[in-house]
Design an enzyme around this catalytic site. Sequence first.
Site, PDB file in Angstrom:
ATOM      1  N   LEU A 176       0.591   7.640   9.932  1.00 18.60           N
ATOM      2  CA  LEU A 176       0.544   6.565   8.947  1.00 18.60           C
ATOM      3  C   LEU A 176       1.915   5.982   8.662  1.00 18.60           C
ATOM      4  O   LEU A 176       2.031   4.814   8.296  1.00 18.60           O
ATOM      5  CB  LEU A 176      -0.078   7.074   7.643  1.00 18.60           C
ATOM      6  CG  LEU A 176      -1.517   7.581   7.736  1.00 18.60           C
ATOM      7  CD1 LEU A 176      -1.984   8.111   6.393  1.00 18.60           C
ATOM      8  CD2 LEU A 176      -2.445   6.482   8.222  1.00 18.60           C
ATOM      9  N   GLY A 177       2.950   6.778   8.781  1.00 22.89           N
ATOM     10  CA  GLY A 177       4.289   6.284   8.489  1.00 22.89           C
ATOM     11  C   GLY A 177       5.328   7.308   8.875  1.00 22.89           C
ATOM     12  O   GLY A 177       5.048   8.503   8.987  1.00 22.89           O
ATOM     13  N   LYS A 178       6.553   6.834   9.075  1.00 25.14           N
ATOM     14  CA  LYS A 178       7.648   7.714   9.449  1.00 25.14           C
ATOM     15  C   LYS A 178       8.926   7.179   8.854  1.00 25.14           C
ATOM     16  O   LYS A 178       9.187   5.978   8.878  1.00 25.14           O
ATOM     17  CB  LYS A 178       7.793   7.805  10.969  1.00 25.14           C
ATOM     18  CG  LYS A 178       8.863   8.774  11.435  1.00 25.14           C
ATOM     19  CD  LYS A 178       8.967   8.804  12.942  1.00 25.14           C
ATOM     20  CE  LYS A 178       9.697   7.581  13.458  1.00 25.14           C
ATOM     21  NZ  LYS A 178      11.134   7.599  13.106  1.00 25.14           N
TER      22      LYS A 178
ATOM     23  N   VAL B 285       4.113  11.017   7.898  1.00 24.82           N
ATOM     24  CA  VAL B 285       2.833  11.129   7.203  1.00 24.82           C
ATOM     25  C   VAL B 285       1.722  10.889   8.215  1.00 24.82           C
ATOM     26  O   VAL B 285       1.749   9.901   8.959  1.00 24.82           O
ATOM     27  CB  VAL B 285       2.733  10.129   6.040  1.00 24.82           C
ATOM     28  CG1 VAL B 285       1.401  10.307   5.310  1.00 24.82           C
ATOM     29  CG2 VAL B 285       3.891  10.316   5.073  1.00 24.82           C
TER      30      VAL B 285
ATOM     31  N   LYS C 229       2.053  15.015   4.743  1.00 23.58           N
ATOM     32  CA  LYS C 229       3.448  14.684   5.042  1.00 23.58           C
ATOM     33  C   LYS C 229       4.155  15.939   5.512  1.00 23.58           C
ATOM     34  O   LYS C 229       4.072  16.988   4.869  1.00 23.58           O
ATOM     35  CB  LYS C 229       4.143  14.116   3.809  1.00 23.58           C
ATOM     36  CG  LYS C 229       5.572  13.656   4.094  1.00 23.58           C
ATOM     37  CD  LYS C 229       6.130  12.854   2.940  1.00 23.58           C
ATOM     38  CE  LYS C 229       7.464  12.245   3.298  1.00 23.58           C
ATOM     39  NZ  LYS C 229       7.998  11.406   2.212  1.00 23.58           N
TER      40      LYS C 229
ATOM     41  N   GLY D 159      10.595  12.483   6.761  1.00 21.70           N
ATOM     42  CA  GLY D 159       9.357  13.097   7.171  1.00 21.70           C
ATOM     43  C   GLY D 159       8.382  12.082   7.735  1.00 21.70           C
ATOM     44  O   GLY D 159       8.619  10.874   7.715  1.00 21.70           O
TER      45      GLY D 159
ATOM     46  N   ASP E 265      12.774   4.400  -4.031  1.00 20.31           N
ATOM     47  CA  ASP E 265      12.372   3.611  -2.859  1.00 20.31           C
ATOM     48  C   ASP E 265      11.059   2.890  -3.127  1.00 20.31           C
ATOM     49  O   ASP E 265      10.146   2.909  -2.298  1.00 20.31           O
ATOM     50  CB  ASP E 265      12.244   4.513  -1.630  1.00 20.31           C
ATOM     51  CG  ASP E 265      12.253   3.709  -0.327  1.00 20.31           C
ATOM     52  OD1 ASP E 265      12.773   2.576  -0.344  1.00 20.31           O
ATOM     53  OD2 ASP E 265      11.749   4.203   0.686  1.00 20.31           O
TER      54      ASP E 265
END
Length: 630
Positions: free
Chosen positions: A173-175, A181, A196, A179, A442
Amino acid sequence: MQGGNSGVRKREEEGDGAGAVAAPPAIDFPAEGPDPEYDESDVPAEIQVLKEPLQQPTFPFAVANQLLLVSLLEHLSHVHEPNPLRSRQVFKLLCQTFIKMGLLSSFTCSDEFSSLRLHHNRAITHLMRSAKERVRQDPCEDISRIQKIRSREVALEAQTSRYLNEFEELAILGKGGYGRVYKVRNKLDGQYYAIKKILIKGATKTVCMKVLREVKVLAGLQHPNIVGYHTAWIEHVHVIQPRADRAAIELPSLEVLSDQEEDREQCGVKNDESSSSSIIFAEPTPEKEKRFGESDTENQNNKSVKYTTNLVIRESGELESTLELQENGLAGLSASSIVEQQLPLRRNSHLEESFTSTEESSEENVNFLGQTEAQYHLMLHIQMQLCELSLWDWIVERNKRGREYVDESACPYVMANVATKIFQELVEGVFYIHNMGIVHRDLKPRNIFLHGPDQQVKIGDFGLACTDILQKNTDWTNRNGKRTPTHTSRVGTCLYASPEQLEGSEYDAKSDMYSLGVVLLELFQPFGTEMERAEVLTGLRTGQLPESLRKRCPVQAKYIQHLTRRNSSQRPSAIQLLQSELFQNSGNVNLTLQMKIIEQEKEIAELKKQLNLLSQDKGVRDDGKDGGVG
């Protein structure tokens, strides 16, 4: 002659008794300096030059070594005492004994590491069986037999992983720098979650304590506008450790460009933990200026990914290639996922090369040409609520629908009521985490999610809120040693980060308020291209706002300027925003009144139901009285 007299005088001073009076030296010697440095280039590596007097050896604290020792004690307890309750008591007694002897720290005997000890115990059992098999075999046995045993030992790590045993990995899903996810499905309940994974390098006692403390803080965040937390655990993972005595072999590995890296590349910021206050924009392509949000869609359709040569493989016979895991029956795991899960990649800046390829060719490029050593590190897994729709996706879709409208003064596709509802829930979530003493650092549309049919706002990705776990330059203490929400590291995404973050100076919760101001602008100001978006968001740093926004949304424009002031002390807090006119305009008042009317109608219906029940009870009692009189 003078030198000889001085030598005699020195011998007399050394051999004389207590009553002798030392004569002043004939020569004034300079004060003693540090011990001279000796050339050790010709000394073999296994020999160490002794520079200081012998001292009592001390036992340095190494979490990995102590965890292994504790696991051995627990394993011995199970072997010598079959009864589980008594075995537990024996284990505790042994730990207390070793702690008193100074060989262990009570920290490594805590229950938080029980999953790691289970992993060790299984590996120890398998190692003992392999050793017995090896002893029973012919000493001149073929080397391939040893390699097969080693490959099974590596496979055992995958089999004892809670992540691999309990979850099916579906997609990334994301980087970011803190880390990755993943979208996963639990094999037991069949539900989908987000997990995560954070690699903890240099697992010292201080780092582990911070990890556990911060996880407990995140577990305590219970709010409708915060992504739900389920559980967390720690596992051992292999990390490639290059050998200095071998030639390096480059290995390209699959790596998806992260959202944070994309934003940094837009702003001309290098991909590291620090960011720069100077922002450089790329010139648009001569063919056409890229539409806002099109890059994500095109990349997904073409499955275009980024490869980075970030792994150094050195020839050695110490460890079997992890690609053999696939040959030994670990079905369902691609070569790239095995490398990522079992051997988190170690970046080497000297060998960093990037090139573009397609996902289909990934397995062809991931080839272990040599053999490597491995180090054990800790991997933190955080299981969270799955929220797939981000505010970024919502804004991109809204902007696509709005391109058909020419009149910017109207902008009906902005949907002011929906945007205000989203921002209000976002501010409520920020107010909650600030009250908990946490600074997100963030906040941006990619880290804000819309969940469910009513698109409830959920704040996620608290990776930078825990930066002090992984970064050494974060200041969490004041002179009194108490924890304060003041930081000095350069973190955050440049378009949303406050000026004090980009400058590396101290910042606090007001930095999140700056990010909220940027998000508020994106909610009420559509963009046609990414370049237009970058120019407008950068102009906020000098107080510039689009004239169309000032005319359409004067109240929102006013608070955008308040939130993005350079002086952080002049920015409103979250509670001040919630109490401001921003959420008290006519549209919100009408919406609030409608909600109150609905609640009152429900209350009236409930009261009517209770009245009907009371009247029925009264009628029954009256009938009973009449029957008794008759």
